[in-house]
Structures are given as structure tokens and as C-alpha cells.
Motif scaffolding. Structure first.
Motif, PDB file in Angstrom:
ATOM      1  N   ASP A 109      12.145  -2.775  16.701  1.00 18.17           N
ATOM      2  CA  ASP A 109      13.325  -1.992  16.324  1.00 18.17           C
ATOM      3  C   ASP A 109      13.085  -1.246  15.008  1.00 18.17           C
ATOM      4  N   ALA A 110      11.893  -0.644  14.906  1.00 19.10           N
ATOM      5  CA  ALA A 110      11.511   0.049  13.678  1.00 19.10           C
ATOM      6  C   ALA A 110      10.989   1.459  13.951  1.00 19.10           C
ATOM      7  N   LEU A 111      11.228   1.969  15.147  1.00 20.30           N
ATOM      8  CA  LEU A 111      10.725   3.297  15.503  1.00 20.30           C
ATOM      9  C   LEU A 111      11.234   4.365  14.545  1.00 20.30           C
ATOM     10  N   ASP A 112      12.469   4.221  14.106  1.00 27.23           N
ATOM     11  CA  ASP A 112      13.060   5.210  13.201  1.00 27.23           C
ATOM     12  C   ASP A 112      12.491   5.118  11.780  1.00 27.23           C
ATOM     13  N   LEU A 113      11.698   4.106  11.501  1.00 26.66           N
ATOM     14  CA  LEU A 113      11.151   3.912  10.153  1.00 26.66           C
ATOM     15  C   LEU A 113       9.728   4.444  10.014  1.00 26.66           C
ATOM     16  N   GLY A 114       9.155   4.920  11.089  1.00 33.01           N
ATOM     17  CA  GLY A 114       7.746   5.286  11.121  1.00 33.01           C
ATOM     18  C   GLY A 114       7.270   6.220  10.035  1.00 33.01           C
ATOM     19  N   GLU A 115       8.064   7.209   9.669  1.00 31.06           N
ATOM     20  CA  GLU A 115       7.634   8.191   8.679  1.00 31.06           C
ATOM     21  C   GLU A 115       8.054   7.837   7.255  1.00 31.06           C
TER      22      GLU A 115
ATOM     23  N   PRO B  84       0.842  -1.191   0.000  1.00 28.19           N
ATOM     24  CA  PRO B  84       0.000   0.000   0.000  1.00 28.19           C
ATOM     25  C   PRO B  84       0.881   1.246   0.000  1.00 28.19           C
ATOM     26  N   ASP B  85       0.385   2.324  -0.534  1.00 26.21           N
ATOM     27  CA  ASP B  85       1.128   3.582  -0.603  1.00 26.21           C
ATOM     28  C   ASP B  85       0.962   4.315   0.726  1.00 26.21           C
ATOM     29  N   LEU B  86       1.734   3.861   1.719  1.00 31.86           N
ATOM     30  CA  LEU B  86       1.606   4.387   3.075  1.00 31.86           C
ATOM     31  C   LEU B  86       2.968   4.588   3.720  1.00 31.86           C
ATOM     32  N   ALA B  87       2.972   5.439   4.729  1.00 28.97           N
ATOM     33  CA  ALA B  87       4.132   5.518   5.614  1.00 28.97           C
ATOM     34  C   ALA B  87       4.057   4.318   6.552  1.00 28.97           C
ATOM     35  N   ALA B  88       5.206   3.869   7.022  1.00 33.78           N
ATOM     36  CA  ALA B  88       5.273   2.676   7.871  1.00 33.78           C
ATOM     37  C   ALA B  88       4.359   2.792   9.090  1.00 33.78           C
ATOM     38  N   ARG B  89       4.338   3.951   9.742  1.00 31.51           N
ATOM     39  CA  ARG B  89       3.513   4.135  10.942  1.00 31.51           C
ATOM     40  C   ARG B  89       2.033   3.910  10.623  1.00 31.51           C
ATOM     41  N   HIS B  90       1.572   4.372   9.484  1.00 29.87           N
ATOM     42  CA  HIS B  90       0.162   4.190   9.104  1.00 29.87           C
ATOM     43  C   HIS B  90      -0.129   2.737   8.762  1.00 29.87           C
TER      44      HIS B  90
ATOM     45  N   LEU C 140      14.124  -4.844   2.391  1.00 25.61           N
ATOM     46  CA  LEU C 140      13.312  -6.001   2.756  1.00 25.61           C
ATOM     47  C   LEU C 140      13.354  -6.259   4.265  1.00 25.61           C
ATOM     48  N   GLY C 141      14.525  -6.128   4.864  1.00 26.78           N
ATOM     49  CA  GLY C 141      14.648  -6.338   6.300  1.00 26.78           C
ATOM     50  C   GLY C 141      13.894  -5.293   7.105  1.00 26.78           C
ATOM     51  N   GLN C 142      13.971  -4.032   6.676  1.00 23.87           N
ATOM     52  CA  GLN C 142      13.235  -2.968   7.360  1.00 23.87           C
ATOM     53  C   GLN C 142      11.728  -3.205   7.231  1.00 23.87           C
ATOM     54  N   PHE C 143      11.295  -3.589   6.041  1.00 27.50           N
ATOM     55  CA  PHE C 143       9.870  -3.849   5.837  1.00 27.50           C
ATOM     56  C   PHE C 143       9.407  -5.033   6.682  1.00 27.50           C
ATOM     57  N   GLN C 144      10.244  -6.041   6.829  1.00 27.33           N
ATOM     58  CA  GLN C 144       9.877  -7.189   7.661  1.00 27.33           C
ATOM     59  C   GLN C 144       9.686  -6.749   9.108  1.00 27.33           C
ATOM     60  N   ARG C 145      10.549  -5.871   9.604  1.00 25.74           N
ATOM     61  CA  ARG C 145      10.391  -5.369  10.972  1.00 25.74           C
ATOM     62  C   ARG C 145       9.090  -4.588  11.122  1.00 25.74           C
ATOM     63  N   VAL C 146       8.729  -3.816  10.094  1.00 27.61           N
ATOM     64  CA  VAL C 146       7.472  -3.063  10.122  1.00 27.61           C
ATOM     65  C   VAL C 146       6.275  -4.020  10.100  1.00 27.61           C
TER      66      VAL C 146
END
Length: 177
Positions: free
Chosen positions: A133-139, A91-97, A147-153
């Protein structure tokens, strides 16, 4: 009563290819269970059955004493979080959403759309992002993540559901050791 119980599960794909044949198990609260087997042996199919995404051809599958498939989706999501092996489209979203989407089972419905998020929702999302461990990826947008960051999200989204049962398909794929 078992948290999740299956008896005699059978599943056939179109064309008659049998993926599962008579699978039975019982998972108790607090247990950590790993299903291990070769590629194509039915592990993902089993998890999709447990999550209520697929219906067994035969057998019984109960979540806390109720048929998994009989539970309305919101109720099932309050009891069970599932992280599939892949998502077909981002989806076209920020990680937090995206993580906030894991809270839909806790949000009230009004006029056919989800209510605005509450303070409890925001706190659950922040807690889940931190735990994964994905707080920094929220926005960041999902399509900007490795792929690893997305897996954490994706793990954070499941944690935000605050369900008592988690099903992860290949949970460590693309993650750092």
C-alpha cells in the motif's frame, strides 16, 4: 528439510552480556511464526543471527540445509529478506529507488556495479509497492515520509526481493491498524 533451523544458538555482546542461550527451532515452508517477549530479551538479536548479520558464539543455524553465514550475501538475499527494526541512516533516495535496492540479488554484476534494472525488476518493484500500500509513495524522498509510510516502503523493499523467507523485526511498528 526445514527452511530455517537453529540448534543451541548462543550469542554474547561485548562485555559478556548473554543475549541468547541455547535457542533451538525449526521453521518449515509456509509457516508464520512470531517471537514474543519483553524488551531486551534477545528477539532482535535472534533475527539478526537468522539474517546472517551476526555470527553466533555457539550453535548452528541453517537456511535450507546450508550454514547461513557460509552463504554469499547475494545468495542469502535471494533466499531471505530481512526488515530490521530501524535503519541507522536514510539514503538520499526516492522510495521507488530504495525498493529497487531490494532487487540487487537478482541483478547481474558488471564492472563492480549493479546492472541497469530490467523489466522484471521494475515489475517486482511496482508489485511490491502495491502490496505494501505504498504505490503512491514511489516518487517521494525517504526523508519526506512519515514513520508509517517509511515502514510500508521498507516492507515493499523486502517483498521486491522475492525471497521465500521473510524476517521482520517489529513489522507493525508505526503502521495504522
Amino acid at each position: 528439510m526445514s527452511m530455517l533451523r537453529a540448534s543451541g544458538l548462543v550469542y554474547d555482546y561485548a562485555g559478556g552480556r548473554r543475549a541468547l542461550d541455547g535457542v533451538s527451532f525449526a521453521l518449515e515452508r509456509g509457516e508464520l511464526v512470531c517471537v514474543v517477549g519483553p524488551n531486551g530479551s534477545g528477539k532482535s538479536t535472534l533475527l539478526r543471527l537468522c539474517a546472517g548479520i551476526l555470527a553466533p558464539g555457539a550453535g548452528m543455524l541453517e537456511l535450507e540445509g546450508r550454514s547461513v553465514r557460509s552463504l554469499p550475501p547475494r545468495e542469502r538475499a535471494r533466499r531471505l529478506a530481512f526488515v530490521p527494526q530501524t535503519l541507522r541512516a536514510l539514503p538520499d533516495l526516492a522510495a521507488r529507488h530504495f525498493v529497487l535496492g531490494g532487487r540487487y540479488a537478482h541483478q547481474s554484476v558488471g564492472e563492480g556495479v549493479l546492472a541497469r534494472e530490467t523489466r522484471a525488476d521494475r515489475e517486482a518493484v511496482e508489485r511490491a509497492l502495491a502490496e505494501a500500500d505504498a504505490l503512491d509513495l514511489g516518487e517521494r524522498r525517504l526523508d519526506e515520509l512519515s514513520l508509517g509510510q517509511f515502514q510500508r516502503v521498507r516492507v515493499a523493499r523486502a517483498l521486491a526481493q522475492e525471497a521465500p523467507l521473510f524476517l521482520f523485526d517489529e513489522p507493525s511498528a508505526a503502521l495504522d491498524p
